[in-house]
Write a protein that holds these residues in place. Sequence first.
Motif, mmCIF file in Angstrom:
data_model
loop_
_atom_site.group_PDB
_atom_site.id
_atom_site.type_symbol
_atom_site.label_atom_id
_atom_site.label_comp_id
_atom_site.label_asym_id
_atom_site.label_seq_id
_atom_site.Cartn_x
_atom_site.Cartn_y
_atom_site.Cartn_z
ATOM 1 N N PRO A 1 47.829 -66.982 39.476
ATOM 2 C CA PRO A 1 47.298 -68.189 40.134
ATOM 3 C C PRO A 1 46.607 -69.153 39.175
ATOM 4 O O PRO A 1 46.643 -70.376 39.389
ATOM 5 C CB PRO A 1 46.306 -67.618 41.155
ATOM 6 N N LEU A 2 45.995 -68.628 38.096
ATOM 7 C CA LEU A 2 45.323 -69.493 37.131
ATOM 8 C C LEU A 2 46.309 -70.320 36.313
ATOM 9 O O LEU A 2 45.907 -71.276 35.648
ATOM 10 C CB LEU A 2 44.443 -68.668 36.196
ATOM 11 N N ALA A 3 47.585 -69.980 36.364
ATOM 12 C CA ALA A 3 48.589 -70.722 35.605
ATOM 13 C C ALA A 3 49.026 -71.997 36.331
ATOM 14 O O ALA A 3 49.755 -72.815 35.772
ATOM 15 C CB ALA A 3 49.801 -69.841 35.337
ATOM 16 N N ALA A 4 48.544 -72.181 37.543
ATOM 17 C CA ALA A 4 48.991 -73.329 38.335
ATOM 18 C C ALA A 4 48.365 -74.639 37.893
ATOM 19 O O ALA A 4 48.847 -75.711 38.246
ATOM 20 C CB ALA A 4 48.675 -73.087 39.810
ATOM 21 N N SER A 5 47.297 -74.560 37.095
ATOM 22 C CA SER A 5 46.607 -75.768 36.653
ATOM 23 C C SER A 5 46.529 -75.788 35.134
ATOM 24 O O SER A 5 46.602 -74.744 34.481
ATOM 25 C CB SER A 5 45.194 -75.812 37.253
ATOM 26 N N ASP A 6 46.391 -77.004 34.586
ATOM 27 C CA ASP A 6 46.263 -77.144 33.137
ATOM 28 C C ASP A 6 44.829 -77.390 32.698
ATOM 29 O O ASP A 6 44.541 -77.403 31.504
ATOM 30 C CB ASP A 6 47.124 -78.321 32.642
ATOM 31 N N GLY A 7 43.920 -77.607 33.630
ATOM 32 C CA GLY A 7 42.550 -77.952 33.282
ATOM 33 C C GLY A 7 41.748 -76.764 32.789
ATOM 34 O O GLY A 7 42.192 -75.612 32.851
ATOM 35 N N PRO A 8 40.546 -77.025 32.302
ATOM 36 C CA PRO A 8 39.679 -75.947 31.819
ATOM 37 C C PRO A 8 39.317 -74.962 32.932
ATOM 38 O O PRO A 8 39.261 -75.325 34.110
ATOM 39 C CB PRO A 8 38.436 -76.687 31.311
ATOM 40 N N VAL A 9 39.066 -73.725 32.546
ATOM 41 C CA VAL A 9 38.681 -72.669 33.474
ATOM 42 C C VAL A 9 37.185 -72.454 33.373
ATOM 43 O O VAL A 9 36.628 -72.357 32.273
ATOM 44 C CB VAL A 9 39.417 -71.353 33.144
ATOM 45 N N GLY A 10 36.492 -72.367 34.505
ATOM 46 C CA GLY A 10 35.068 -72.086 34.526
ATOM 47 C C GLY A 10 34.793 -70.644 34.877
ATOM 48 O O GLY A 10 35.697 -69.889 35.258
ATOM 49 N N VAL A 11 33.526 -70.260 34.793
ATOM 50 C CA VAL A 11 33.165 -68.859 35.043
ATOM 51 C C VAL A 11 33.496 -68.444 36.473
ATOM 52 O O VAL A 11 33.845 -67.285 36.735
ATOM 53 C CB VAL A 11 31.674 -68.626 34.749
ATOM 54 N N GLY A 12 33.400 -69.384 37.432
ATOM 55 C CA GLY A 12 33.692 -69.032 38.822
ATOM 56 C C GLY A 12 35.132 -68.625 39.049
ATOM 57 O O GLY A 12 35.435 -67.873 39.974
ATOM 58 N N ASP A 13 36.034 -69.090 38.186
ATOM 59 C CA ASP A 13 37.454 -68.749 38.322
ATOM 60 C C ASP A 13 37.767 -67.337 37.839
ATOM 61 O O ASP A 13 38.873 -66.830 38.082
ATOM 62 C CB ASP A 13 38.315 -69.735 37.525
ATOM 63 N N LEU A 14 36.832 -66.718 37.144
ATOM 64 C CA LEU A 14 37.116 -65.436 36.492
ATOM 65 C C LEU A 14 36.407 -64.263 37.157
ATOM 66 O O LEU A 14 36.495 -63.144 36.660
ATOM 67 C CB LEU A 14 36.701 -65.513 35.008
ATOM 68 N N ARG A 15 35.703 -64.514 38.244
ATOM 69 C CA ARG A 15 34.972 -63.434 38.907
ATOM 70 C C ARG A 15 35.930 -62.341 39.390
ATOM 71 O O ARG A 15 36.999 -62.627 39.956
ATOM 72 C CB ARG A 15 34.177 -64.001 40.088
ATOM 73 N N ASP A 16 35.547 -61.106 39.117
ATOM 74 C CA ASP A 16 36.302 -59.906 39.507
ATOM 75 C C ASP A 16 37.662 -59.780 38.818
ATOM 76 O O ASP A 16 38.472 -58.932 39.217
ATOM 77 C CB ASP A 16 36.516 -59.867 41.038
ATOM 78 N N ARG A 17 37.914 -60.596 37.801
ATOM 79 C CA ARG A 17 39.184 -60.492 37.077
ATOM 80 C C ARG A 17 39.069 -59.486 35.937
ATOM 81 O O ARG A 17 37.994 -59.231 35.393
ATOM 82 C CB ARG A 17 39.592 -61.858 36.531
#
Length: 310
Positions: free
Chosen positions: A174-190
Amino acid sequence: MRPTLRQLEYIVAVARLGRFGLAAEALAVSQPSLSAQIAEVEADLGTRLFQRGRSGVQPTAAGAEVIRRAQKILREVEDLRASVTHGLPFGGRLRLGVLPSIGPYLLPGAIASIHRQHPDLRVAVREENTQGLEQGLRAGRFDMIVSTPEDHPNTRQLHLFGEKLWIAVARDDPLAASDGPVGVGDLRDRMFLTLDRGHRLSRIVHALASGCGGIVSDDYEGTSLDSVRLMAASGAGIAILPELYAREQAAIRRDVALRLLRAEGASRDIALIHPIGEDGAGPDLVQAALREAVAALGLLGGGTEVRGPI
């Protein structure tokens, strides 16, 4: 007490190789002769330099100080010989250690620059993890290293550039769907993938995972960034990659999706590092060549020289 240069060479060789037999073989002397010479120095100093055991030898506290001073003396003698023979820096042979994630991209241009100025200067490059570079610098295996400065205290350091960190995920993540920067909230439980703990990058990844509620995989520790990237491409987790590797290698292979990571601590500094007191034409030559390579790669360069933390 006045140990000879040969005795100092024996001490340094034993410290480097970890066994009297291997040191004797490397120096082309008999083991009893080498042992007797070191015993003579120990008797003069009134202290043991090495602890012997089945697994080899380890320096005592006093021995570590003697080894450090012996390495410095021997390097200065090599410089003296070089100055009256061929005049080449580093005695005609530069031993350079570098992080595997830096060497293939930064060094080709730098070494080419060095060879243009000193065609007869031999440059021996060895890639090792952070711990290996630290041990090699202290043991005298390296004249200089390119590494993360905080891991090498009591050294002279020239900041070369700073690197941002990127994430790499499988193309169907799912994180591959966007090109923008990733924040800490996107990585929770990963799940995070990283190198073994001998690398500074591993410690950075553990800190990032802790800060964003992620988990570092206990099932897999990569031996190289290539292997970590391939695991990410398989969907096993998120790889954290340094900027230089991400844009020069992972972007070419296109087996993962890359996104810039924006989080506290999501960066690392890279410096040229050498022992304090090792100044002169040799270090200046390497510094200039690396600065040129940094500029050619468009990296955020530095050039500020600092002494490592005490």
